[in-house]
Motif scaffolding. Structure first.
Motif, PDB file in Angstrom:
ATOM      1  N   TYR A  40      -7.689  58.685  -9.372  1.00 42.02           N
ATOM      2  CA  TYR A  40      -6.494  59.406  -9.813  1.00 42.02           C
ATOM      3  C   TYR A  40      -6.859  60.757 -10.426  1.00 42.02           C
ATOM      4  N   VAL A  66      -2.240  63.895   1.776  1.00 44.96           N
ATOM      5  CA  VAL A  66      -1.813  62.684   1.068  1.00 44.96           C
ATOM      6  C   VAL A  66      -2.433  62.634  -0.331  1.00 44.96           C
ATOM      7  N   LEU A  82      -0.430  52.154   1.688  1.00 43.79           N
ATOM      8  CA  LEU A  82       0.053  53.220   2.575  1.00 43.79           C
ATOM      9  C   LEU A  82      -0.147  52.862   4.043  1.00 43.79           C
ATOM     10  N   ASP A  97      -7.281  62.994  -7.594  1.00 39.71           N
ATOM     11  CA  ASP A  97      -5.981  63.260  -6.991  1.00 39.71           C
ATOM     12  C   ASP A  97      -5.255  64.390  -7.719  1.00 39.71           C
ATOM     13  N   ARG A 157       3.158  65.556  -4.435  1.00 43.87           N
ATOM     14  CA  ARG A 157       1.766  65.761  -4.800  1.00 43.87           C
ATOM     15  C   ARG A 157       1.713  66.678  -6.004  1.00 43.87           C
ATOM     16  N   LYS A 192       3.958  57.506   3.035  1.00 45.41           N
ATOM     17  CA  LYS A 192       3.180  58.545   2.379  1.00 45.41           C
ATOM     18  C   LYS A 192       3.881  58.935   1.080  1.00 45.41           C
ATOM     19  N   PRO A 193       3.123  59.398   0.065  1.00 47.23           N
ATOM     20  CA  PRO A 193       3.759  59.877  -1.168  1.00 47.23           C
ATOM     21  C   PRO A 193       4.662  61.071  -0.888  1.00 47.23           C
ATOM     22  N   SER A 239      -2.510  54.529  -2.418  1.00 44.87           N
ATOM     23  CA  SER A 239      -2.332  55.768  -3.168  1.00 44.87           C
ATOM     24  C   SER A 239      -3.099  55.674  -4.485  1.00 44.87           C
ATOM     25  N   ILE A 259      -7.114  58.891  -2.009  1.00 46.73           N
ATOM     26  CA  ILE A 259      -6.695  57.534  -1.685  1.00 46.73           C
ATOM     27  C   ILE A 259      -7.854  56.579  -1.928  1.00 46.73           C
ATOM     28  N   LYS A 283      -2.478  56.934  -7.295  1.00 42.73           N
ATOM     29  CA  LYS A 283      -1.629  56.821  -8.487  1.00 42.73           C
ATOM     30  C   LYS A 283      -1.330  55.368  -8.850  1.00 42.73           C
TER      31      LYS A 283
END
Length: 322
Positions: A97, A144, A179, A100, A196, A192-193, A156, A147, A158
């Protein structure tokens, strides 16, 4: 089509060896040793970067920042299609994360590990590493963010969470699912998220603590956190985001000391929400200046709060909407 993947190794069970006493030495294998054990895809060029050889609980914010910088350097090469990071599972979700939030690049950054060592019967080292390389090389996973690939599933960063101490199905995303999957070297994506986020870290990452609420909890750990110089505190409350009334004087002291406080819930699913009106409720805390942390778990909220503080952004409620 030829694809180039940077494989960055940090240690963990995935790179472990058995010691003389039968225990595992985490991170004992180098990147080249690890890669040589796996049947890697021939049409994908692998560039190995030995970052570290440590257990994942040796990883801290300083390590994460150095890892981020290493990944950014690899992504300066336009021929690199994606990055795979091998990592111990105990803190894998936190590092994923962090990456990310702190890397602004559309190419896939895949974090993986294993629950069993390379020498154990039924090891997941080879399948997790191979699947991660296929995921990092696939255009379906562009834009994305970071991941996690584990046990043929794509998560994901998160919402992924280690949910089993030893089982091969060690990670899950409660309430949100995965995902997609990698099945026989084929990547399939189902969702998909929608959002972002990226925060440019400008200064040293400050101390941010997590304090868990339970029946009878008082301000002992809050006071210790304030004294230790924390710039942020994540409260892991219960239900919709409640704490005991005994914690309130110390919560007020933290706010008076300009410490950013974020409320999360210990529940596996659901959001913090101001549903009740009493001392220590989410409504009461929000009125006093505590930020409600939506559906973030406490570990992810800590990572985000630390990154926000290091970016120089003023921490607001809207930062924890998505």
């Amino acid at each position: 089509m030829k694809r180039k993947i940077s494989l960055i190794t940090t240690g963990g069970t995935i790179a472990s060896k058995e010691t003389k006493n039968g225990m595992l030495s985490s991170g004992a294998l180098s990147g080249n040793e690890l890669a040589s054990l796996c049947k890697l895809p021939e049409h994908i060029e692998i560039e190995i970067v030995d970052f570290s050889q440590v257990p994942s609980m040796f990883i801290d914010f300083e390590s994460m920042l150095k890892l981020r910088n290493t990944i950014k350097k690899e992504l300066e090469d336009p021929t690199v299609s994606g990055v795979v990071v091998t990592h111990g599972t105990d803190s894998l979700e936190e590092t994923a994360y962090f990456l990310d939030l702190s890397i602004n690049d559309q190419r896939p950054i895949v974090v993986t590990g294993s629950q069993r060592s390379p020498q154990e019967v039924g090891t997941d080292v080879y399948s997790n590493l191979r699947n991660s390389i296929y995921a990092a090389a696939d255009e379906l996973l562009e834009n994305v963010g970071a991941i996690v690939v584990f046990n043929e599933r794509i998560y994901s960063a998160k919402y992924v969470k280690k949910v089993h101490a030893s089982n091969l199905q060690g990670f899950e995303s409660f309430g949100y699912g995965y995902l997609g999957i990698i099945d026989n070297d084929v990547v399939s994506i189902y969702q998909k998220p929608l959002h972002r986020e990226f925060y440019d870290i400008q200064k040293a990452i400050p101390r941010v603590d997590i304090i868990k609420c339970h029946t009878g909890a008082d301000g002992l750990y809050l006071d210790a956190s304030i004294k230790a110089g924390a710039k942020g505190i994540v409260l892991e409350g219960v239900g919709r985001g409640q704490v005991t009334p005994h914690m309130m004087p110390s919560i007020k002291a933290a706010i008076d000391n300009d410490i950013a406080l974020v409320m999360t819930t210990s529940a596996e699913e659901g959001k913090v929400y101001p549903a009740y009106d009493y001392v220590g409720s989410a409504f009461d805390l929000k009125q006093r200046g505590v930020i409600l942390g939506s559906d973030y778990d406490s570990k992810k909220a800590r990572i985000k709060l630390a990154v926000l503080l290091a970016s120089g952004d003023k921490v607001r409620d809207h930062h924890f909407i998505y």
